[in-house]
Design a protein around this motif. Structure first.
Motif, PDB file in Angstrom:
ATOM      1  N   UNK A  57     -25.936  16.378  17.769  1.00  0.00           N
ATOM      2  CA  UNK A  57     -24.608  15.776  17.906  1.00  0.00           C
ATOM      3  C   UNK A  57     -24.424  14.620  16.932  1.00  0.00           C
ATOM      4  N   UNK A  58     -25.471  13.843  16.721  1.00  0.00           N
ATOM      5  CA  UNK A  58     -25.386  12.686  15.823  1.00  0.00           C
ATOM      6  C   UNK A  58     -25.160  13.131  14.381  1.00  0.00           C
ATOM      7  N   UNK A  59     -25.832  14.187  13.963  1.00  0.00           N
ATOM      8  CA  UNK A  59     -25.724  14.640  12.575  1.00  0.00           C
ATOM      9  C   UNK A  59     -24.552  15.593  12.377  1.00  0.00           C
ATOM     10  N   UNK A  60     -24.432  16.599  13.221  1.00  0.00           N
ATOM     11  CA  UNK A  60     -23.385  17.610  13.063  1.00  0.00           C
ATOM     12  C   UNK A  60     -22.003  17.053  13.382  1.00  0.00           C
ATOM     13  N   UNK A  61     -21.924  16.174  14.364  1.00  0.00           N
ATOM     14  CA  UNK A  61     -20.627  15.635  14.776  1.00  0.00           C
ATOM     15  C   UNK A  61     -20.159  14.443  13.985  1.00  0.00           C
ATOM     16  N   UNK A  62     -20.884  14.004  12.983  1.00  0.00           N
ATOM     17  CA  UNK A  62     -20.515  12.851  12.145  1.00  0.00           C
ATOM     18  C   UNK A  62     -20.184  11.624  12.996  1.00  0.00           C
ATOM     19  N   UNK A  63     -20.992  11.398  14.027  1.00  0.00           N
ATOM     20  CA  UNK A  63     -20.724  10.293  14.937  1.00  0.00           C
ATOM     21  C   UNK A  63     -20.798   8.920  14.284  1.00  0.00           C
ATOM     22  N   UNK A  64     -21.694   8.669  13.301  1.00  0.00           N
ATOM     23  CA  UNK A  64     -21.670   7.341  12.664  1.00  0.00           C
ATOM     24  C   UNK A  64     -20.320   7.001  12.033  1.00  0.00           C
ATOM     25  N   UNK A  65     -19.684   7.981  11.390  1.00  0.00           N
ATOM     26  CA  UNK A  65     -18.358   7.745  10.799  1.00  0.00           C
ATOM     27  C   UNK A  65     -17.330   7.444  11.875  1.00  0.00           C
ATOM     28  N   UNK A  66     -17.371   8.183  12.969  1.00  0.00           N
ATOM     29  CA  UNK A  66     -16.418   7.957  14.051  1.00  0.00           C
ATOM     30  C   UNK A  66     -16.643   6.618  14.743  1.00  0.00           C
ATOM     31  N   UNK A  67     -17.898   6.184  14.828  1.00  0.00           N
ATOM     32  CA  UNK A  67     -18.182   4.868  15.391  1.00  0.00           C
ATOM     33  C   UNK A  67     -17.540   3.772  14.550  1.00  0.00           C
ATOM     34  N   UNK A  68     -17.658   3.868  13.234  1.00  0.00           N
ATOM     35  CA  UNK A  68     -17.029   2.885  12.357  1.00  0.00           C
ATOM     36  C   UNK A  68     -15.524   2.899  12.510  1.00  0.00           C
TER      37      UNK A  68
END
Length: 283
Positions: A57-68
Motif C-alpha cells: 500500500x505504501x509503494x503502490x498507493x503513492x501514500x507519501x505523495x498523498x501525505x504531503x
C-alpha cells in the motif's frame, strides 16, 4: 448507588466494544494475505499474519505523495481557521457593539447548512474564478489546494468562533480594562493578554481541527481532479482495482492514514484535556 455504577460501567464497556471492534477488525484484515481471506473468508481466524499489505500500500498507493498533499491543505486551513476565529471571538466577547451578537449568530448558523447543498454552487463559482497559470494549471480555483483550504476555513470558522468566544467570556474583564488604562491598544490586548490565556482552548480546537480536516473526504474529492494532488483520505481510493477489489490492501492503506492523527492526538492530549476541563469548569 452500586447498581447505577454497574450500569454506567456496562454502558461504557458496550460502547467501547462497539467503537473498537471495527477498528480492530480492520487492523486484523490488513495483516492477512488476500489469498487467506479468499480461502477462509473475512470473518475467519485462519492463516498467517504479515506486513506485506502495508509495504504494498505504501509503494503502490503513492501514500507519501498523498501525505504531503494532506499537509498542504490541513496545516494552512487549521492555522487560518484558528487565527481568524480567535480575532472574531475577541471582538464579539470582549467588546459590546451593535451587531456583535448578530454577527456571532451568523457565523454559527453557517454550520447548520449541509455542505452538500453548497457543492454545486461552490463548484461553479470556483470554476469561474480566474487564477494565473503560475498558480493554477486549470486557470481557475478548481484543481488547486486554495479551493479546499478556502472551503474548509469557511465551514470551520463558525464553530471555532463560537467555542473561543464562550471561552474568552469567562476571562475577567478587569484584565483588558487594566491594559487599556496602561495605554495598550486593541491589538496589544489581543496578542499579549487574551491569546496567552486562550492557549488551552486553542490546543483543544487545534487537535479537533487537524483530525477533522485531515479526514475530510468530500471537498478534496469535489475540487481536485489531478490524482497527484489528492490528499491521503481521497487518494487511498487508488488502491481499488478496476475489476478486482483487494480489501486487505485497502484496509492496510486505511490503517496507515490513521497514524498521523493518532500522533497529533497523543502529542497534544494533555493540552486537549486541559482545554476541555477549563472550559467545563468555567462555563
Amino acid at each position: 448507588m452500586r447498581r447505577s455504577r454497574y450500569g454506567t460501567h456496562l454502558f461504557l464497556v458496550v460502547m467501547s466494544v462497539m467503537w473498537l471492534a471495527p477498528l480492530l477488525w480492520t487492523l486484523y484484515t490488513s495483516l492477512r494475505p488476500k489469498q487467506t481471506t479468499d480461502k477462509y473468508g473475512y470473518w475467519s481466524l485462519h492463516g498467517p499474519l504479515t506486513l506485506d499489505n502495508f509495504t504494498t500500500a505504501w509503494s503502490q498507493g503513492r501514500l507519501p505523495t498523498y501525505f504531503l498533499n494532506s499537509i498542504y491543505t490541513t496545516v494552512p486551513a487549521v492555522l487560518l481557521t484558528l487565527a481568524l476565529a480567535s480575532m472574531m471571538a475577541f471582538a464579539v466577547s470582549r467588546y459590546t457593539w451593535k451587531f456583535n451578537l448578530t454577527l456571532l449568530i451568523l457565523f454559527t448558523a453557517g454550520n447548520m447548512l449541509p455542505p452538500q447543498v453548497l457543492a454545486a454552487p461552490l463548484f461553479q463559482m470556483f470554476k469561474h474564478v480566474p487564477l494565473p497559470y503560475s498558480l493554477s494549471t486549470s486557470g481557475s480555483l478548481l484543481d488547486t489546494y486554495y479551493a479546499v483550504i478556502a472551503v474548509e476555513v469557511a465551514f470551520q470558522l463558525g464553530f471555532c468562533t463560537f467555542v473561543l468566544s464562550n471561552y474568552m467570556k469567562t476571562l475577567p474583564a478587569e484584565l483588558t480594562e487594566a491594559a487599556l488604562v496602561d495605554g495598550a491598544g486593541v491589538w496589544r490586548q489581543f496578542r499579549r493578554i487574551i491569546m496567552p490565556l486562550t492557549r488551552p482552548a486553542l490546543a483543544a480546537l487545534g487537535t479537533l481541527q487537524v483530525i477533522w480536516l485531515y479526514n475530510d473526504f468530500f471537498w478534496p474529492l469535489l475540487f481536485i481532479q489531478s490524482g497527484d494532488r489528492l490528499p491521503i483520505t481521497t487518494g487511498v481510493n487508488s488502491l481499488q482495482g478496476q475489476f478486482l477489489q483487494d480489501y486487505n490492501l485497502i484496509a492496510a492503506g486505511a490503517t496507515i492514514t490513521v497514524i498521523p492523527t493518532l500522533i497529533v492526538y497523543l502529542a497534544l492530549q494533555r493540552h486537549f484535556v486541559a482545554g476541555l476541563t477549563l472550559g467545563a469548569s468555567k462555563g
